[in-house]
Design a protein around this motif. Structure first.
Motif, PDB file in Angstrom:
ATOM      1  N   ARG A 779    -114.778 -41.985 -41.836  1.00  0.00           N
ATOM      2  CA  ARG A 779    -113.619 -41.875 -43.594  1.00  0.00           C
ATOM      3  C   ARG A 779    -114.239 -42.009 -44.578  1.00  0.00           C
ATOM      4  NH1 ARG A 779    -110.325 -37.611 -42.145  1.00  0.00           N
ATOM      5  NH2 ARG A 779    -110.544 -36.724 -39.511  1.00  0.00           N
ATOM      6  N   LEU A 780    -115.034 -43.667 -44.449  1.00  0.00           N
ATOM      7  CA  LEU A 780    -114.712 -44.232 -45.482  1.00  0.00           C
ATOM      8  C   LEU A 780    -115.236 -44.041 -46.915  1.00  0.00           C
ATOM      9  CD1 LEU A 780    -113.793 -47.251 -46.702  1.00  0.00           C
ATOM     10  CD2 LEU A 780    -115.899 -48.177 -45.838  1.00  0.00           C
ATOM     11  N   TYR A 781    -116.614 -43.784 -46.717  1.00  0.00           N
ATOM     12  CA  TYR A 781    -118.202 -43.431 -47.910  1.00  0.00           C
ATOM     13  C   TYR A 781    -117.243 -41.906 -48.377  1.00  0.00           C
ATOM     14  CZ  TYR A 781    -121.777 -42.887 -50.654  1.00  0.00           C
ATOM     15  OH  TYR A 781    -122.570 -42.786 -51.497  1.00  0.00           O
ATOM     16  N   PRO A 782    -116.582 -41.420 -47.199  1.00  0.00           N
ATOM     17  CA  PRO A 782    -116.170 -39.763 -48.998  1.00  0.00           C
ATOM     18  C   PRO A 782    -114.970 -40.008 -49.216  1.00  0.00           C
ATOM     19  CG  PRO A 782    -117.030 -39.308 -46.304  1.00  0.00           C
ATOM     20  CD  PRO A 782    -116.455 -40.386 -46.545  1.00  0.00           C
ATOM     21  N   ILE A 783    -114.602 -41.162 -49.156  1.00  0.00           N
ATOM     22  CA  ILE A 783    -113.110 -41.709 -49.534  1.00  0.00           C
ATOM     23  C   ILE A 783    -113.876 -42.219 -50.652  1.00  0.00           C
ATOM     24  CG2 ILE A 783    -111.033 -43.200 -50.202  1.00  0.00           C
ATOM     25  CD1 ILE A 783    -110.677 -42.609 -46.497  1.00  0.00           C
ATOM     26  N   LEU A 784    -115.092 -43.201 -50.824  1.00  0.00           N
ATOM     27  CA  LEU A 784    -115.039 -43.748 -52.285  1.00  0.00           C
ATOM     28  C   LEU A 784    -115.768 -42.819 -53.226  1.00  0.00           C
ATOM     29  CD1 LEU A 784    -116.675 -46.966 -50.345  1.00  0.00           C
ATOM     30  CD2 LEU A 784    -115.326 -46.666 -51.869  1.00  0.00           C
ATOM     31  N   TYR A 785    -116.241 -41.924 -52.100  1.00  0.00           N
ATOM     32  CA  TYR A 785    -116.794 -41.404 -53.431  1.00  0.00           C
ATOM     33  C   TYR A 785    -116.006 -39.782 -53.733  1.00  0.00           C
ATOM     34  CZ  TYR A 785    -120.254 -37.300 -55.332  1.00  0.00           C
ATOM     35  OH  TYR A 785    -120.985 -36.482 -55.265  1.00  0.00           O
ATOM     36  N   GLU A 786    -114.657 -39.460 -53.136  1.00  0.00           N
ATOM     37  CA  GLU A 786    -113.816 -38.438 -53.952  1.00  0.00           C
ATOM     38  C   GLU A 786    -112.577 -39.137 -54.320  1.00  0.00           C
ATOM     39  OE1 GLU A 786    -114.129 -34.885 -52.427  1.00  0.00           O
ATOM     40  OE2 GLU A 786    -114.186 -35.646 -49.774  1.00  0.00           O
ATOM     41  N   GLY A 787    -112.472 -40.630 -52.971  1.00  0.00           N
ATOM     42  CA  GLY A 787    -111.077 -40.773 -53.303  1.00  0.00           C
ATOM     43  C   GLY A 787    -110.244 -39.895 -52.266  1.00  0.00           C
ATOM     44  N   LEU A 788    -108.705 -40.432 -51.893  1.00  0.00           N
ATOM     45  CA  LEU A 788    -107.918 -40.044 -51.098  1.00  0.00           C
ATOM     46  C   LEU A 788    -108.171 -38.472 -50.779  1.00  0.00           C
ATOM     47  CD1 LEU A 788    -105.903 -43.284 -50.891  1.00  0.00           C
ATOM     48  CD2 LEU A 788    -107.922 -42.610 -48.868  1.00  0.00           C
ATOM     49  N   ARG A 789    -107.513 -38.328 -50.007  1.00  0.00           N
ATOM     50  CA  ARG A 789    -107.350 -36.593 -49.985  1.00  0.00           C
ATOM     51  C   ARG A 789    -106.491 -35.992 -49.516  1.00  0.00           C
ATOM     52  NH1 ARG A 789    -113.036 -33.343 -49.323  1.00  0.00           N
ATOM     53  NH2 ARG A 789    -111.350 -31.599 -49.691  1.00  0.00           N
ATOM     54  N   VAL A 790    -105.495 -34.946 -49.831  1.00  0.00           N
ATOM     55  CA  VAL A 790    -104.631 -34.865 -48.876  1.00  0.00           C
ATOM     56  C   VAL A 790    -104.698 -33.150 -47.792  1.00  0.00           C
ATOM     57  CG1 VAL A 790    -102.555 -32.894 -48.763  1.00  0.00           C
ATOM     58  CG2 VAL A 790    -102.597 -34.630 -50.943  1.00  0.00           C
ATOM     59  N   LEU A 791    -105.507 -34.266 -46.560  1.00  0.00           N
ATOM     60  CA  LEU A 791    -106.084 -33.210 -45.457  1.00  0.00           C
ATOM     61  C   LEU A 791    -104.944 -32.792 -44.594  1.00  0.00           C
ATOM     62  CD1 LEU A 791    -108.962 -35.139 -44.994  1.00  0.00           C
ATOM     63  CD2 LEU A 791    -109.386 -33.350 -46.706  1.00  0.00           C
ATOM     64  N   SER A 792    -103.962 -32.369 -44.625  1.00  0.00           N
ATOM     65  CA  SER A 792    -103.423 -32.054 -43.706  1.00  0.00           C
ATOM     66  C   SER A 792    -103.199 -30.918 -43.587  1.00  0.00           C
ATOM     67  CB  SER A 792    -101.444 -31.922 -43.654  1.00  0.00           C
ATOM     68  OG  SER A 792    -101.130 -34.032 -43.923  1.00  0.00           O
ATOM     69  N   GLY A 793    -103.075 -29.743 -42.003  1.00  0.00           N
ATOM     70  CA  GLY A 793    -102.636 -28.294 -41.836  1.00  0.00           C
ATOM     71  C   GLY A 793    -104.853 -28.210 -42.241  1.00  0.00           C
TER      72      GLY A 793
END
Length: 903
Positions: A779-793
């Motif tokens: 999940r590290l590269y997607p976080i660098l690309y688009e930041g932390l996201r709320v993925l709950s649910g």
């Protein structure tokens, strides 16, 4: 019946008289019914057999007096005498008071006559004006003249009533119309008595009529006034014996006729800003013949040169300066007797001067109030290079200005020397202006300019010499003349911080050299850019880039000159290509490049549009065309990490490899900007790459995989549009993690930073909020690309949502570490980093709400835009994780350093 009325009702008469007396005393209107009834009773008393000694006025007279009384009470004129006369008259008849004297009765009879015979408002107002003037100016009219005017009012023709009323209502405002009216109607006997008002105006002390009309009247009306007054008083028996005004002097009438031909000159002087308080000296009567000739001479000179702005302007300036600005008789007499003749003499001399002499006179006029003006003028009269005619004009001007003899030596000469220095500076500026014009003309006709300079014996400067001639003093230390056609600019990099040097590929560079090669006229200079740490053999020979249009983003990397490219030189080359033209000066070029070095990454590397937030790494904007151009740039520019930071390349390769392998990013919509994850051989290409060196040496791609490897690395290292750097030492190193691999995210993508900064501006406290977040490598590269996201649910939720939807954080690194999955093995098949957990250091723009867990606080952030990842910690297995109190201070200090751009 009569006896019954008089004997049985005497109380009625007394009562009516008492009521009317009280109304008169209180200045109230008399009741019409009471007046009529009282008149009836009085008429009954007069009809009998006995005769009365004091007759009661007829009803018509009584009504006329009451109407006159009410008009006086409502009038704004000062009519105290008339008001008192009416009051005494009424009280006398109502209660037997004191009777009016003969003079007062004659005045009242005249008003009653007007009110009965001609009761129109204009005649009534005219009679009030006459009464007010007699009351305010008793010396103007005798009593007989006053009565004569009142008696004339009912008989004056209707066409004359309103003009007389208007002109009598004011003194100076309507004096010209009043004089014209008297002049036009002087043959009418009815208005002979009205001349006294004009006599009074012209007989006042200090000639106020002359002063007022000179200052306020336009020239045509002034001339008409003089003509009318001359027409009025130039008749036997009309002119009074004692009139003090100069307006009745026949000589003034003759002088006005004499200068009337010069009125256009005087009007132009006034239109050019010369006030009437100065031009009036030409209108007043001169004291003698010499002054008269001098004034006429001045007017003739001004008339001849009225179309010459040069001469006319200087003469106007002299008139403004040397003419007394006032109407005091003493000042006027002094000017007319002496200064007018000197001014005429100077004007005559000025017409004989040469152009240089005229400039000297203009300069002397501008500085004549300075203390050093006599010294300067004396030096000019002693200068052998000034012609005799010019010296005569200067001497005449000195006499007119009243200068005392001066010496050109001693302290008095110092201000004059300063003046000469200013003149020399002015000549230098003029020369620079001429040279600038020469250079601009040479751009369009260089041969013609060369031939012209050769004809007048001037050697033409080369383009480099001309550029150096206009170089400011503060740039001589940073500009070097290499040859007749080459200039070298030195751009110091001492102001750059470590992170800036790191990302710009300037790790050991101290100076950037910009070489400008001046070509033939009409073409901008060619250029090439080098650094001081390049091998000297690479910069001995130059093949500069010659601009033929705007430099394409990838063109400059096709080496036009020897040397090593880097992001800094590439961006400077793009700036030069945009701003360099045939009009560019060395100062302009140096300023553009110096300003750009302060923040090279603030614009899109391809289209030059500004990014929405501050960035440290060169990156394109989100435009697909910009990404496509960026893909064509060489690895030295778009992949500086290959040389300066192989550890970041290792990290990004592993993060991208596992994200792709876990199918977290598997479509173009997820990773934009040209990263086509549909290519089936991406994973295979990463596997074939050599291991990244761990000793700080550059990462070298094998020749067999060079094209594929550069494509993969370029997409991986540039698509997230942020800046990640290894932290091995310095102020950004967190001492509490001695064994962990530390990476600082100096900035995320410009769009993520802009959203985060929006929340940061609303933060009340300047103290940073530090949190930690454990995550997996996939999940590290997607976080660098688009930041932390709320993925709950969602399907990507990893641990559930025990405390609600949001991003789960902790202020303790140990808590975040405990939630991070263990990664065994290498980052990617050939990586040297292995066996670790991934913990992120997160900066929050707002304080996140805490939730008490079993052993520590858990924080749940609902708005992902308030969070920014600032650190990546790869914590080896078996390592002790530090406590919160050992980490927080260092993290806050690092966040402040990043925010203030101190690193």
């Amino acid at each position: 019946m009569y006896t019954l009325a008089t004997e049985k009702n005497p109380a009625i008469v007394d009562y009516l008289q008492h009521v009317l007396v009280e109304q008169v005393k209180k200045e109230r209107p008399l009741s019409k019914a009471d007046v009529n009834l009282l008149s009836f009773w009085k008429s009954l008393e007069k009809k009998p057999r006995s005769s009365q000694s004091e007759s009661w006025p007829i009803l018509q007279d009584f009504q006329a007096v009451e109407s006159l009384r009410m008009a006086v009470l409502q009038s704004t004129n000062r009519l105290d005498m008339l008001r008192d006369c009416i009051k005494r008259y009424l009280l006398h008849h109502l209660k037997g008071g004191e009777a009016l004297d003969t003079l007062s009765r004659r005045i009242l009879d005249a008003f009653i006559n007007t009110w009965q015979q001609r009761p129109d408002p204009d005649r009534q107002m005219l009679s009030f004006c006459v009464a007010q003037r007699y009351q305010s100016y008793p010396q103007e009219l005798s009593f007989d003249q006053y009565l004569e005017r009142l008696d004339q009012i009912p008989t004056i023709p209707n066409t004359l009533v309103r003009p007389l009323f208007q002109y009598m209502a004011s003194d100076l405002i309507h004096v010209v119309k009043f004089a014209k009216f008297l002049s036009d109607n002087s043959c009418l006997l009815e208005i002979k008595a009205w001349y006294h008002s004009l006599n009074t105006l012209m007989s006042s002390h200090n000639d106020p009529l002359l002063i007022a009309t000179l200052v306020n009247l336009p020239l045509p009306e002034w001339t008409l006034l003089i003509s009318n007054i001359h027409h009025i008083y130039d008749k036997p028996g009309v002119s009074p014996n004692r009139i003090k005004s100069s307006l009745v002097d026949g000589s003034l009438h003759s002088w006005t006729n004499k200068i009337s031909g010069f009125f256009p000159v005087i009007v132009r002087l006034e239109q050019n800003g010369l006030p009437r308080s100065i031009t009036q000296y030409f209108l007043r009567l001169p004291p003698n013949e010499k002054v008269s000739l001098a004034l006429l001479g001045i007017l003739r000179i001004l008339e001849v040169h009225s179309t010459s702005s040069k001469y006319f302007g200087l003469m106007k300036l002299v008139l403004r300066s040397e003419t007394p600005n006032g109407l005091e008789p003493d000042a006027r007499s002094s000017f007319l007797s002496k200064d007018a003749q000197k001014m005429h003499h100077f004007f005559s001399r000025l017409l004989d001067t040469m152009p240089y002499g005229f400039e000297l006179c203009s300069t002397l006029m501008n500085i004549h109030e300075e203390s050093y003006a006599p010294v300067v003028s004396q030096a000019w009269t002693e200068d052998s290079e000034i012609t005799s005619r010019d010296k005569k004009a200067i001497v005449s001007m000195r006499s007119m200005l009243g200068f005392e003899p001066a010496t050109c030596e001693g302290p008095a000469a110092l201000p004059a020397a300063k003046l000469l220095e200013n003149e020399v500076d002015g000549l230098i500026q003029d020369a620079k202006g001429v040279d600038r014009y020469r250079r601009l003309t040479a751009l369009h006709d260089s041969k013609g300019v060369t031939n012209l300079l050769r004809q007048i014996g001037i050697k033409e400067l080369t383009r480099v010499e001309a550029a150096f001639a206009t170089l400011p003093w503060d740039l001589f230390n940073v500009v070097k003349l290499v040859s007749e056609s080459q200039i070298q600019l030195h751009l110091s990099l001492a102001h750059l911080r470590d992170l800036q040097r790191h990302v710009l590929g300037l790790k050991s560079t101290r100076t950037i050299f910009v070489h400008l090669f001046f070509q033939e006229a009409g073409r901008p200079p060619a250029f090439c850019i080098h650094t001081d740490d390049e091998p000297s053999a690479d910069i001995d020979l130059h093949l500069p880039y010659s601009k033929g249009g705007t430099l394409a983003p990838h063109t400059y990397t096709r080496r036009t000159c020897r040397g090593q490219d880097n992001p800094a030189t590439y961006q400077l080359a793009l700036l030069l290509s945009r701003h360099l033209n045939i009009y560019s000066t060395i100062k302009t070029i140096f300023t553009v490049l110096s300003d750009a070095l302060k923040d090279l990454a603030k614009h899109c590397i391809s289209c030059a549009r500004p990014h929405p937030a501050y960035t440290r790494r060169l990156t394109p904007c989100r435009n697909a065309a910009c990404f496509k151009s960026w893909d064509l740039v060489g690895q030295d520019v778009c992949l500086p990490e290959l040389t300066s930071d192989p550890g970041v390349v290792d990290l990004l390769l592993g993060a991208f490899y596992h994200a792709n392998k876990a199918h977290i990013i598997d479509a173009p919509k997820d990773i934009k900007g040209g990263v086509t994850m549909q290519e089936r051989n991406v994973i295979e290409n990463i596997k074939l790459l050599d291991p990244c060196p761990s000793d700080g040496n550059p990462y070298i791609i094998p020749r067999a995989l060079r094209k594929q490897g550069l494509d993969v690395l370029g997409k991986i290292c540039n698509s997230y549009r942020g800046f990640v750097a290894s932290v091995n030492s310095g102020p950004l190193r967190i001492p509490a993690f001695p064994e962990a691999r530390q990476f600082v995210v100096a900035n995320t993508s410009p769009d993520l930073e802009a959203r985060f900064n929006f929340h940061l501006k609303t933060r009340r406290s300047a103290e940073p909020h530090v949190y930690f977040h454990g995550t997996s490598l996939s999940r590290l590269y997607p976080i660098l690309y688009e930041g932390l996201r709320v993925l709950s649910g969602t399907a990507l939720q990893q641990y559930g949502a025990t405390y609600g939807h949001g991003i789960y954080l902790s202020s303790s690194p140990w808590t975040a570490w405990s939630y991070a999955p263990v990664h065994t093995g290498s980052l990617w098949p050939n990586s040297s980093m292995q066996n670790f957990r991934v913990v992120l250091g997160v900066e929050s723009a707002v304080a996140v709400r805490p939730i008490q867990s079993l052993n520590s606080l858990i924080y749940v952030a609902n708005d992902a835009t308030t969070l920014a990842v600032r650190y990546i910690f790869l914590i080896p297995l078996g390592t002790t994780v530090p406590a919160e109190r050992h980490v927080q201070p260092a993290m806050k200090s690092a966040f402040r350093s990043l925010r203030s751009r101190a690193v």
